[in-house]
Design a protein around this motif. Structure first.
Motif, PDB file in Angstrom:
ATOM      1  N   VAL A 249     -99.139  39.951  39.683  1.00 44.94           N
ATOM      2  CA  VAL A 249     -97.997  39.097  39.393  1.00 44.94           C
ATOM      3  C   VAL A 249     -98.461  37.793  39.149  1.00 44.94           C
ATOM      4  CG1 VAL A 249     -96.306  40.520  40.427  1.00 44.94           C
ATOM      5  CG2 VAL A 249     -97.410  38.776  41.833  1.00 44.94           C
ATOM      6  N   ARG A 250     -98.064  37.005  38.442  1.00 43.21           N
ATOM      7  CA  ARG A 250     -98.310  35.527  38.390  1.00 43.21           C
ATOM      8  C   ARG A 250     -97.754  34.673  39.246  1.00 43.21           C
ATOM      9  NH1 ARG A 250     -97.137  33.230  32.511  1.00 43.21           N
ATOM     10  NH2 ARG A 250     -95.121  33.351  33.436  1.00 43.21           N
ATOM     11  N   ASP A 251     -96.652  34.658  39.598  1.00 41.71           N
ATOM     12  CA  ASP A 251     -95.672  33.778  40.299  1.00 41.71           C
ATOM     13  C   ASP A 251     -95.733  34.377  42.009  1.00 41.71           C
ATOM     14  OD1 ASP A 251     -93.870  32.054  41.596  1.00 41.71           O
ATOM     15  OD2 ASP A 251     -92.987  31.646  39.744  1.00 41.71           O
ATOM     16  N   ALA A 252     -95.706  33.546  42.849  1.00 41.18           N
ATOM     17  CA  ALA A 252     -95.681  33.840  44.336  1.00 41.18           C
ATOM     18  C   ALA A 252     -94.166  34.364  44.591  1.00 41.18           C
ATOM     19  CB  ALA A 252     -95.989  32.704  45.251  1.00 41.18           C
ATOM     20  N   ARG A 253     -93.332  33.844  43.842  1.00 45.15           N
ATOM     21  CA  ARG A 253     -91.882  34.483  43.930  1.00 45.15           C
ATOM     22  C   ARG A 253     -91.788  35.822  44.001  1.00 45.15           C
ATOM     23  NH1 ARG A 253     -88.824  30.371  40.264  1.00 45.15           N
ATOM     24  NH2 ARG A 253     -90.554  31.109  38.901  1.00 45.15           N
ATOM     25  N   HIS A 254     -92.604  36.569  43.125  1.00 43.38           N
ATOM     26  CA  HIS A 254     -92.411  38.005  42.731  1.00 43.38           C
ATOM     27  C   HIS A 254     -93.286  38.979  43.669  1.00 43.38           C
ATOM     28  CE1 HIS A 254     -90.674  36.014  39.044  1.00 43.38           C
ATOM     29  NE2 HIS A 254     -89.687  37.273  39.283  1.00 43.38           N
ATOM     30  N   ARG A 255     -94.282  38.183  44.459  1.00 44.19           N
ATOM     31  CA  ARG A 255     -95.204  38.849  45.159  1.00 44.19           C
ATOM     32  C   ARG A 255     -94.582  39.988  46.268  1.00 44.19           C
ATOM     33  NH1 ARG A 255    -100.927  37.207  47.815  1.00 44.19           N
ATOM     34  NH2 ARG A 255    -101.600  39.253  48.676  1.00 44.19           N
ATOM     35  N   LEU A 256     -93.614  39.467  46.865  1.00 42.85           N
ATOM     36  CA  LEU A 256     -93.115  40.310  48.238  1.00 42.85           C
ATOM     37  C   LEU A 256     -92.068  41.310  47.323  1.00 42.85           C
ATOM     38  CD1 LEU A 256     -92.164  40.753  50.741  1.00 42.85           C
ATOM     39  CD2 LEU A 256     -90.265  39.204  50.741  1.00 42.85           C
ATOM     40  N   ALA A 257     -91.520  41.149  46.317  1.00 39.10           N
ATOM     41  CA  ALA A 257     -90.819  42.259  45.844  1.00 39.10           C
ATOM     42  C   ALA A 257     -91.721  43.300  45.156  1.00 39.10           C
ATOM     43  CB  ALA A 257     -89.708  41.854  44.375  1.00 39.10           C
ATOM     44  N   ALA A 258     -92.854  42.834  44.465  1.00 41.77           N
ATOM     45  CA  ALA A 258     -94.075  43.797  44.037  1.00 41.77           C
ATOM     46  C   ALA A 258     -94.422  44.544  45.132  1.00 41.77           C
ATOM     47  CB  ALA A 258     -94.692  43.059  43.433  1.00 41.77           C
ATOM     48  N   ARG A 267    -101.437  47.416  46.705  1.00 41.03           N
ATOM     49  CA  ARG A 267    -102.085  46.151  46.600  1.00 41.03           C
ATOM     50  C   ARG A 267    -101.526  45.257  45.435  1.00 41.03           C
ATOM     51  NH1 ARG A 267    -103.155  48.950  50.529  1.00 41.03           N
ATOM     52  NH2 ARG A 267    -105.068  49.247  51.680  1.00 41.03           N
ATOM     53  N   VAL A 268    -101.089  44.093  45.832  1.00 39.66           N
ATOM     54  CA  VAL A 268    -100.683  43.268  45.089  1.00 39.66           C
ATOM     55  C   VAL A 268    -101.598  41.945  44.892  1.00 39.66           C
ATOM     56  CG1 VAL A 268     -98.476  42.064  44.005  1.00 39.66           C
ATOM     57  CG2 VAL A 268     -98.251  44.463  45.049  1.00 39.66           C
ATOM     58  N   LEU A 269    -101.842  41.569  43.801  1.00 40.42           N
ATOM     59  CA  LEU A 269    -102.780  40.352  43.447  1.00 40.42           C
ATOM     60  C   LEU A 269    -101.804  39.067  42.976  1.00 40.42           C
ATOM     61  CD1 LEU A 269    -105.908  41.858  42.132  1.00 40.42           C
ATOM     62  CD2 LEU A 269    -105.418  41.434  44.527  1.00 40.42           C
TER      63      LEU A 269
END
Length: 636
Positions: A249-258, A267-269
């Motif tokens: 994902v590009r934005d840190a705001r979507h990392r937890l959801a992903a 594993r999410v980058l």
């Protein structure tokens, strides 16, 4: 008003077009007329020029009819008119049947080919890799998966995207080239539909990679795709039961959801964060991107985890010394915790696995006789203390604030970051917020200006800075720039002119969005030119083959953990001396560092490796210059 009559040719063409517009009946009539206009005259010519033809006119006409009937498959029967009409009727019925059969077969084949072209059939593979989505990373990801499968007898990579199947295949053939034993399978459809995902057989795949699109909604689509994978499994559609799922994902705001959607094996980058970290690290250590590229590329040496019973009960320092053609750099402890560059006295247990850098996992074999180090040439002193730095940042984008924050944690107190960018008050406000977040140790200043303007660049005195960062910023259509890299290339040309005018060498780190523009960049050979899409693609491919590497790279890119450094060779071995690389390894080990290679200064501008030597043979003897660099993994 008198209307002029249209020319005869135009009127005939209009009449012909009008009759064709009446439908199939008119088309058949014209087809029959055209055939007769050719067949009858030619048949007559054949009869009249035949010496054995009937003498009477009626006989000749009958012969013409036979020729015409045989040519058009109308039977050609002669005799009473009723007999001729019946033969024509049978011929027409046969012709209609055959034509209809041919039409049905042709239509069925066309439908089948259209379905295949759409890529809607199920992928019947096992042990394959599934790539979901289409973005700038797809070519790097597929290329690296093909390289990883080079020693496999039967491998496959299946790509699903909401694009035309043939276009995807053509694009991959153009960018990836020959795939060897690996088969590429493309399918068309939305990646957020569980029914469509089930066609990719994710339940039998070994790795699933979810690519982000460079659009505002790209991160949300990644989350929906990960949820669709889970839904496909819950509905019995073949979800990723044992596959390693890697997403970006590009934005840190979507990392937890992903991360939540990806599950415990996922594993999410975060692409912006990783790119910003590597740009900052490379600005402070020229050549660092080349080292990471070598470590991430399957074509060279990379990270592996191996079990080595012969080293059980011995220390990690002994493990570092034991390998001649590999580098031990960490431990995967019992329970899954990964420790990068542990203290040399750490004991290796029977359940531990070693993290090594090697050409392949089967080449990581310890030697009975460890490579000897020359004690007389080891220098005990630590590297010199860092001094305040002056960094010039040209351009501004969504990752620039992250870079300023990271510089505030990396650089020594008293350092300066000068930002030059256009964009008006919005950019100035963003720089002020970044300056506040960076903290008191880094002074951040802003100067508005167009970095593609020669006067702006000439007034900066760029060679006086320790490093220059050129960011891929927004395009300006009014000035003829079609993309962010267009502005970057122009800025680099102006910097090269400033370098030539001053006679001083510039340390430039360039961020680009398209890997095809990297070869056009007018920078010194061997300079760091980071393409965010390629970087993330390399990372995703590596982690898909070994999920534990996600923790390795997370720490390597963190300012608080262990990271890769290029330090002066003169701080490890005596300058001008001739000794094996094992001496540098031992010198680094005594400082709590793992030496994994070196950069030869005299070849730093010579491709393709630009002097970078990762995992060299530790018995190789060479003369060490004070300008050479030892590549180590050490605490930040």
């Amino acid at each position: 008003m008198e209307h002029r009559r249209a020319p005869l040719a135009h009127r005939v063409r209009y009449w012909f077009d009008t009759t064709l517009a009446r439908g199939v009946t008119a088309l058949i009539g014209w087809l029959a007329a055209a055939c007769l206009a050719v067949v009858v005259p030619v048949s007559a010519a054949l009869v009249w020029t035949d010496g054995g033809a009937p003498a009477s006119l009626l006989g000749k006409l009958g012969a013409v009819w036979r020729h015409t009937g045989e040519t058009l498959r109308l039977g050609g029967t002669v005799g009473p008119p009723l007999r001729v009409l019946l033969s024509v009727l049978l011929a027409l019925v046969a012709l209609f049947y055959v034509s209809t059969l041919v039409g049905l077969v042709t239509a069925a084949l066309q439908q089948r080919l259209a379905a295949l072209r759409l890529g809607r059939s199920t992928v019947l593979e096992s042990g394959h890799a599934v790539v979901l989505g289409w973005s700038e990373q797809v070519y790097t990801v597929v290329s690296e998966l093909v390289a990883a499968n080079a020693n496999q007898r039967r491998a496959a990579v299946a790509v699903l995207a909401d694009r035309d199947k043939t276009q995807m295949e053509e694009a991959l053939r153009t960018h990836v080239g020959a795939t060897g034993r690996t088969r590429l399978v493309c399918r068309s459809g939305p990646t957020t539909d569980p029914v469509v995902l089930a066609r990719m057989s994710p339940g039998t795949a070994t790795a699933i990679l979810v690519l982000p699109r460079e659009e505002p909604s790209g991160d949300a689509e990644v989350v929906k795709t990960l949820l669709a994978l889970e839904a496909a499994g819950a509905a019995g559609g073949g979800g990723p039961s044992g596959a390693c799922v890697v997403a970006a994902v590009r934005d840190a705001r979507h990392r937890l959801a992903a991360s939540l959607a990806a599950g415990p094996r996922g594993r999410v980058l975060e692409t912006d964060d990783i790119t910003a970290r590597l740009v900052v690290q490379s600005a402070r250590q020229p050549g660092l991107w080349l080292v990471h590229r070598e470590l991430l590329d399957f074509a060279g040496d990379e990270f592996y985890t191996v079990a080595e019973p012969a080293l059980t009960g011995r220390t990690f320092g002994d493990a570092v010394r034991a390998y001649r053609t590999s580098c031990a750099v960490g431990l995967l402890r019992d329970g899954g915790a990964l420790v990068l560059n542990p203290p040399a006295h750490t004991v290796v247990t029977a359940r531990d696995r070693l993290l090594v850098i090697a050409h392949d996992d089967d080449t990581a074999v310890p030697d009975d006789r460890p490579p000897p180090a020359d004690e007389a040439l080891i220098l005990p002193g630590p590297p010199s203390a860092d001094r305040p730095e002056r960094i010039l940042l040209l351009g501004w984008n969504r990752r620039a604030a992250l870079m300023a924050d990271l510089l505030g944690r990396y650089v020594p107190p008293g350092s300066v970051l000068d930002v030059v960018a256009d964009g008006g008050g919005a950019t100035a406000d963003a720089v002020r917020r970044a300056a506040t977040a960076a903290g008191p140790g880094l002074s951040v200043t802003f100067r508005p200006g167009d970095t593609t303007c020669p006067a702006t660049v000439r007034g900066l005195d760029a060679p006086s800075y320790d490093s220059v960062i050129v960011l891929a910023s927004g395009a300006d259509p009014d000035q003829g720039y079609g993309g962010p890299d267009d502005r970057t290339l122009t800025t680099l040309l102006l910097l090269r002119e400033a370098e030539r005018a001053s006679g001083r060498e510039l340390s430039v780190v360039t961020e680009m969005t398209d890997d095809r523009n990297r070869v056009l960049a007018p920078v010194r050979a061997g300079a760091d030119c980071i393409v965010s899409g390629k970087l993330i693609g390399l990372l995703m491919a590596q982690i898909s083959q070994n999920p534990h590497l996600a923790d390795v790279f997370r720490e390597l890119f963190s300012p608080e953990g262990q990271e890769v450094h290029l330090r002066p060779a003169g701080a490890y071995v005596r300058p001008g001396s001739e000794t094996a690389f094992a001496t540098a390894v031992e010198s680094a080990l005594r400082r709590g560092e793992c030496a994994i290679g070196y950069r030869e200064h005299t070849r730093s501008a010579v491709g393709p490796d630009y002097g970078i030597r990762i995992n060299p043979d530790k018995t190789r003897v060479r003369r060490w210059s004070a300008d050479d660099r030892i590549i180590v993994i050490a605490q930040s």
